[in-house]
Design a protein around this motif. Sequence first.
Motif, PDB file in Angstrom:
ATOM      1  N   LEU A 118       1.655 -29.200 -57.442  1.00 51.27           N
ATOM      2  CA  LEU A 118       1.175 -28.697 -56.154  1.00 51.27           C
ATOM      3  C   LEU A 118       0.337 -29.739 -55.427  1.00 51.27           C
ATOM      4  N   THR A 119       0.572 -29.864 -54.129  1.00 51.02           N
ATOM      5  CA  THR A 119      -0.286 -30.691 -53.283  1.00 51.02           C
ATOM      6  C   THR A 119      -1.097 -29.807 -52.338  1.00 51.02           C
ATOM      7  N   GLU A 120      -0.570 -28.604 -52.048  1.00 51.98           N
ATOM      8  CA  GLU A 120      -1.279 -27.662 -51.181  1.00 51.98           C
ATOM      9  C   GLU A 120      -1.193 -26.263 -51.785  1.00 51.98           C
ATOM     10  N   LEU A 121      -2.333 -25.579 -51.787  1.00 52.66           N
ATOM     11  CA  LEU A 121      -2.407 -24.237 -52.343  1.00 52.66           C
ATOM     12  C   LEU A 121      -3.191 -23.349 -51.387  1.00 52.66           C
ATOM     13  N   TYR A 122      -2.560 -22.270 -50.963  1.00 54.80           N
ATOM     14  CA  TYR A 122      -3.176 -21.325 -50.030  1.00 54.80           C
ATOM     15  C   TYR A 122      -3.242 -19.960 -50.713  1.00 54.80           C
ATOM     16  N   ILE A 123      -4.467 -19.506 -50.987  1.00 55.91           N
ATOM     17  CA  ILE A 123      -4.671 -18.176 -51.589  1.00 55.91           C
ATOM     18  C   ILE A 123      -5.756 -17.440 -50.805  1.00 55.91           C
ATOM     19  N   ALA A 124      -5.799 -17.640 -49.518  1.00 58.31           N
ATOM     20  CA  ALA A 124      -6.820 -16.985 -48.687  1.00 58.31           C
ATOM     21  C   ALA A 124      -6.551 -15.488 -48.583  1.00 58.31           C
ATOM     22  N   GLN A 125      -7.604 -14.743 -48.315  1.00 62.70           N
ATOM     23  CA  GLN A 125      -7.532 -13.311 -48.053  1.00 62.70           C
ATOM     24  C   GLN A 125      -6.833 -12.560 -49.191  1.00 62.70           C
ATOM     25  N   ASN A 126      -7.425 -12.692 -50.386  1.00 65.69           N
ATOM     26  CA  ASN A 126      -6.989 -11.932 -51.544  1.00 65.69           C
ATOM     27  C   ASN A 126      -8.218 -11.271 -52.150  1.00 65.69           C
ATOM     28  N   LYS A 127      -8.204 -10.983 -53.434  1.00 63.34           N
ATOM     29  CA  LYS A 127      -9.333 -10.333 -54.090  1.00 63.34           C
ATOM     30  C   LYS A 127      -9.836 -11.154 -55.267  1.00 63.34           C
ATOM     31  N   ILE A 128      -9.773 -12.463 -55.130  1.00 71.19           N
ATOM     32  CA  ILE A 128     -10.150 -13.365 -56.205  1.00 71.19           C
ATOM     33  C   ILE A 128     -11.671 -13.461 -56.319  1.00 71.19           C
ATOM     34  N   LYS A 129     -12.172 -13.292 -57.553  1.00 67.67           N
ATOM     35  CA  LYS A 129     -13.614 -13.353 -57.795  1.00 67.67           C
ATOM     36  C   LYS A 129     -14.052 -14.678 -58.401  1.00 67.67           C
ATOM     37  N   SER A 130     -13.137 -15.398 -59.037  1.00 75.17           N
ATOM     38  CA  SER A 130     -13.515 -16.681 -59.633  1.00 75.17           C
ATOM     39  C   SER A 130     -12.379 -17.689 -59.505  1.00 75.17           C
ATOM     40  N   ILE A 131     -12.775 -18.947 -59.399  1.00 75.41           N
ATOM     41  CA  ILE A 131     -11.826 -20.045 -59.293  1.00 75.41           C
ATOM     42  C   ILE A 131     -11.323 -20.360 -60.699  1.00 75.41           C
ATOM     43  N   SER A 132     -10.003 -20.349 -60.888  1.00 77.72           N
ATOM     44  CA  SER A 132      -9.432 -20.634 -62.206  1.00 77.72           C
ATOM     45  C   SER A 132      -8.025 -21.202 -62.059  1.00 77.72           C
TER      46      SER A 132
END
Length: 164
Positions: A49-63
């Motif tokens: 991956l060079t770009e990752l978009y996970i905006a506007q979800n319910k993520i509580k921690s970066i993993s």
Amino acid sequence: LLELYDNMIDELQDLDGGEGGLPGAGLKVLDISYNVIRDMTPVSLCPNLTELYIAQNKIKSISGLRHLKNLRKIDLGANRIRVMEEEELSGLENLEELWLGKNKIEKIAGLSKLTKLRRLDVQSNRLTKIENLAAQVDTLEELYLAHNGIDNEGAKRETGLALP
């Protein structure tokens, strides 16, 4: 490119390319914004991956990021993240853009090894100080800090940046 933007996906699965699965290893761009995902760990199955978009979800921690050395842009805005995890961010030596606006982050942290970072968005969080940006003194071009709780004292702290 895999774009699953604006759906009702609540879980990332089958990114290992197994039987009927998605070809995670071949992906360069993954956009899973505007879903209801709570765990981002399976992105670790997408090493190119060079770009990752996970905006506007319910993520509580970066993993799931620590081994994604090719990432240049990450958008984790509008989630429920409280901590900028050093263990997850420190391996992202090629990262140029990190978008973390509209979360619940209280402290800028985990950026000491991100020496190519050009854009950092931490607006609309719970920050009270501008800090821990010394590693970006030569590269940071854009820093978004609006809508936090930063007061005069928090703005005067040693950042490493040439702020007025």
